[in-house]
Motif scaffolding. Sequence first.
Motif, PDB file in Angstrom:
ATOM      1  N   THR A 180      -7.280   0.791  13.017  1.00 38.70           N
ATOM      2  CA  THR A 180      -5.845   0.995  13.216  1.00 38.70           C
ATOM      3  C   THR A 180      -5.105  -0.328  13.050  1.00 38.70           C
ATOM      4  N   ASP A 181      -5.668  -1.408  13.582  1.00 36.78           N
ATOM      5  CA  ASP A 181      -5.058  -2.726  13.388  1.00 36.78           C
ATOM      6  C   ASP A 181      -5.038  -3.091  11.911  1.00 36.78           C
ATOM      7  N   SER A 182      -6.111  -2.784  11.220  1.00 34.36           N
ATOM      8  CA  SER A 182      -6.188  -3.055   9.791  1.00 34.36           C
ATOM      9  C   SER A 182      -5.116  -2.278   9.036  1.00 34.36           C
ATOM     10  N   ILE A 183      -4.927  -1.021   9.406  1.00 32.69           N
ATOM     11  CA  ILE A 183      -3.890  -0.202   8.782  1.00 32.69           C
ATOM     12  C   ILE A 183      -2.522  -0.810   9.036  1.00 32.69           C
ATOM     13  N   ASN A 184      -2.262  -1.166  10.299  1.00 34.38           N
ATOM     14  CA  ASN A 184      -0.953  -1.729  10.644  1.00 34.38           C
ATOM     15  C   ASN A 184      -0.681  -3.046   9.938  1.00 34.38           C
ATOM     16  N   LYS A 185      -1.711  -3.849   9.740  1.00 33.59           N
ATOM     17  CA  LYS A 185      -1.532  -5.132   9.055  1.00 33.59           C
ATOM     18  C   LYS A 185      -1.315  -4.949   7.558  1.00 33.59           C
ATOM     19  N   SER A 186      -1.978  -3.961   6.975  1.00 30.89           N
ATOM     20  CA  SER A 186      -1.928  -3.762   5.526  1.00 30.89           C
ATOM     21  C   SER A 186      -0.727  -2.952   5.056  1.00 30.89           C
ATOM     22  N   MET A 187      -0.201  -2.097   5.905  1.00 31.12           N
ATOM     23  CA  MET A 187       0.832  -1.162   5.463  1.00 31.12           C
ATOM     24  C   MET A 187       2.108  -1.811   4.930  1.00 31.12           C
ATOM     25  N   PRO A 188       2.595  -2.910   5.492  1.00 33.89           N
ATOM     26  CA  PRO A 188       3.816  -3.494   4.891  1.00 33.89           C
ATOM     27  C   PRO A 188       3.607  -3.888   3.425  1.00 33.89           C
ATOM     28  N   GLU A 189       2.473  -4.478   3.117  1.00 31.81           N
ATOM     29  CA  GLU A 189       2.194  -4.878   1.730  1.00 31.81           C
ATOM     30  C   GLU A 189       1.998  -3.648   0.841  1.00 31.81           C
ATOM     31  N   ILE A 190       1.289  -2.649   1.367  1.00 35.04           N
ATOM     32  CA  ILE A 190       1.083  -1.413   0.618  1.00 35.04           C
ATOM     33  C   ILE A 190       2.421  -0.730   0.367  1.00 35.04           C
ATOM     34  N   SER A 191       3.234  -0.653   1.394  1.00 32.75           N
ATOM     35  CA  SER A 191       4.558  -0.037   1.277  1.00 32.75           C
ATOM     36  C   SER A 191       5.417  -0.781   0.259  1.00 32.75           C
ATOM     37  N   ASP A 192       5.390  -2.104   0.307  1.00 38.76           N
ATOM     38  CA  ASP A 192       6.154  -2.900  -0.661  1.00 38.76           C
ATOM     39  C   ASP A 192       5.705  -2.603  -2.088  1.00 38.76           C
ATOM     40  N   GLY A 193       4.395  -2.440  -2.282  1.00 44.05           N
ATOM     41  CA  GLY A 193       3.873  -2.118  -3.607  1.00 44.05           C
ATOM     42  C   GLY A 193       4.363  -0.766  -4.098  1.00 44.05           C
ATOM     43  N   ILE A 194       4.417   0.198  -3.187  1.00 44.04           N
ATOM     44  CA  ILE A 194       4.903   1.535  -3.559  1.00 44.04           C
ATOM     45  C   ILE A 194       6.394   1.475  -3.889  1.00 44.04           C
ATOM     46  N   VAL A 195       7.164   0.802  -3.053  1.00 44.17           N
ATOM     47  CA  VAL A 195       8.608   0.701  -3.274  1.00 44.17           C
ATOM     48  C   VAL A 195       8.903  -0.016  -4.592  1.00 44.17           C
ATOM     49  N   GLN A 196       8.185  -1.103  -4.858  1.00 48.09           N
ATOM     50  CA  GLN A 196       8.400  -1.834  -6.112  1.00 48.09           C
ATOM     51  C   GLN A 196       7.945  -0.999  -7.306  1.00 48.09           C
ATOM     52  N   GLY A 197       6.828  -0.283  -7.136  1.00 46.39           N
ATOM     53  CA  GLY A 197       6.361   0.603  -8.202  1.00 46.39           C
ATOM     54  C   GLY A 197       7.391   1.678  -8.512  1.00 46.39           C
ATOM     55  N   ASP A 198       7.982   2.258  -7.468  1.00 45.52           N
ATOM     56  CA  ASP A 198       9.021   3.275  -7.673  1.00 45.52           C
ATOM     57  C   ASP A 198      10.226   2.691  -8.411  1.00 45.52           C
ATOM     58  N   ALA A 199      10.634   1.490  -8.011  1.00 44.74           N
ATOM     59  CA  ALA A 199      11.782   0.849  -8.661  1.00 44.74           C
ATOM     60  C   ALA A 199      11.478   0.563 -10.129  1.00 44.74           C
ATOM     61  N   ASP A 200      10.273   0.056 -10.401  1.00 50.02           N
ATOM     62  CA  ASP A 200       9.878  -0.226 -11.785  1.00 50.02           C
ATOM     63  C   ASP A 200       9.798   1.059 -12.609  1.00 50.02           C
ATOM     64  N   TYR A 201       9.248   2.111 -12.013  1.00 53.19           N
ATOM     65  CA  TYR A 201       9.127   3.384 -12.722  1.00 53.19           C
ATOM     66  C   TYR A 201      10.515   3.922 -13.070  1.00 53.19           C
ATOM     67  N   ASN A 202      11.407   3.930 -12.101  1.00 53.97           N
ATOM     68  CA  ASN A 202      12.763   4.443 -12.349  1.00 53.97           C
ATOM     69  C   ASN A 202      13.479   3.618 -13.409  1.00 53.97           C
ATOM     70  N   GLU A 203      13.283   2.317 -13.371  1.00 56.62           N
ATOM     71  CA  GLU A 203      13.895   1.466 -14.384  1.00 56.62           C
ATOM     72  C   GLU A 203      13.286   1.734 -15.757  1.00 56.62           C
ATOM     73  N   ALA A 204      11.965   1.983 -15.804  1.00 57.72           N
ATOM     74  CA  ALA A 204      11.309   2.303 -17.072  1.00 57.72           C
ATOM     75  C   ALA A 204      11.895   3.580 -17.670  1.00 57.72           C
ATOM     76  N   VAL A 205      12.114   4.588 -16.834  1.00 56.24           N
ATOM     77  CA  VAL A 205      12.691   5.842 -17.313  1.00 56.24           C
ATOM     78  C   VAL A 205      14.093   5.603 -17.860  1.00 56.24           C
ATOM     79  N   GLU A 206      14.879   4.818 -17.137  1.00 56.31           N
ATOM     80  CA  GLU A 206      16.234   4.514 -17.597  1.00 56.31           C
ATOM     81  C   GLU A 206      16.202   3.772 -18.939  1.00 56.31           C
ATOM     82  N   LEU A 207      15.279   2.841 -19.072  1.00 57.68           N
ATOM     83  CA  LEU A 207      15.159   2.090 -20.326  1.00 57.68           C
ATOM     84  C   LEU A 207      14.710   2.987 -21.475  1.00 57.68           C
ATOM     85  N   VAL A 208      13.831   3.933 -21.196  1.00 57.18           N
ATOM     86  CA  VAL A 208      13.420   4.894 -22.231  1.00 57.18           C
ATOM     87  C   VAL A 208      14.635   5.694 -22.682  1.00 57.18           C
ATOM     88  N   ASN A 209      15.415   6.166 -21.723  1.00 54.86           N
ATOM     89  CA  ASN A 209      16.602   6.952 -22.065  1.00 54.86           C
ATOM     90  C   ASN A 209      17.591   6.148 -22.902  1.00 54.86           C
TER      91      ASN A 209
END
Length: 171
Positions: A28-57
Motif C-alpha cells: 500500500t505504501d508502494s502504491i501511494n508513493k508510485s501513484m503521483p508519477e503514474i497519474s502524471d504519466g496518464i495525464v500527460q499521455g492523455d494530453a499528448d493523445y488529444n493534441e495528436a488527434v487535433e494535429l491529425v485533423n
Amino acid sequence: MSSYSKLIIFIVVLVLISAALVFIESSTDSINKSMPEISDGIVQGDADYNEAVELVNNKNFYESMEKAESAGDNYNKSLLELHEIQKNFSADVNKVHQEYITTTIRELELKLEAVDSLKEAIECFEVYSNYTGSNYGFEANDYMNQAVEYQHQRDSIVSDNPNLFKQNFIM
C-alpha cells in the motif's frame, strides 16, 4: 554456547529482521508513493493523445505522430510501473486497491491500443489512403472510449473509498 556465538546469532537475527522490514515495504505504501508519477504519466499521455488527434485533423501528420509516440511512451511508463506494483502485491493490499490497479492497467492497455490505431491512421493519411486512415481513426476512437469507461470506473473506486486513497488538493 559462548557469548561470542550468542552475539553473532543476535546480530544475524537483528540484520535479518532489519532487512525483512526494509524489503517488505508495505504494498500500500508502494502504491501511494508510485501513484503521483503514474497519474502524471496518464495525464500527460492523455494530453499528448488529444493534441495528436487535433494535429491529425489539421493535417499536420509529422507532429501528430510525435505526439502519438509521446502519448504511447507516457502510457507505457505508467503501465510498466503498475505491472511492477501488481507483481509485488502482498497480503496488505486489499481488494479495493487490487481492483483499482487492475482497472487502471486495463485503461492503459486500451489507451495504448488507441495510440497504435491512431499511428496507423496517421501513416495512412500521409500516403492519401483516407478511407483506411479513417477506419483506423474510428478504431482509435473506439479504444479510447472504452478506456474512458475504465477511467470513470477508476475514479468511482477512489470516490467511493476516500479513506483508502490519499487525496491531493490543489489550492
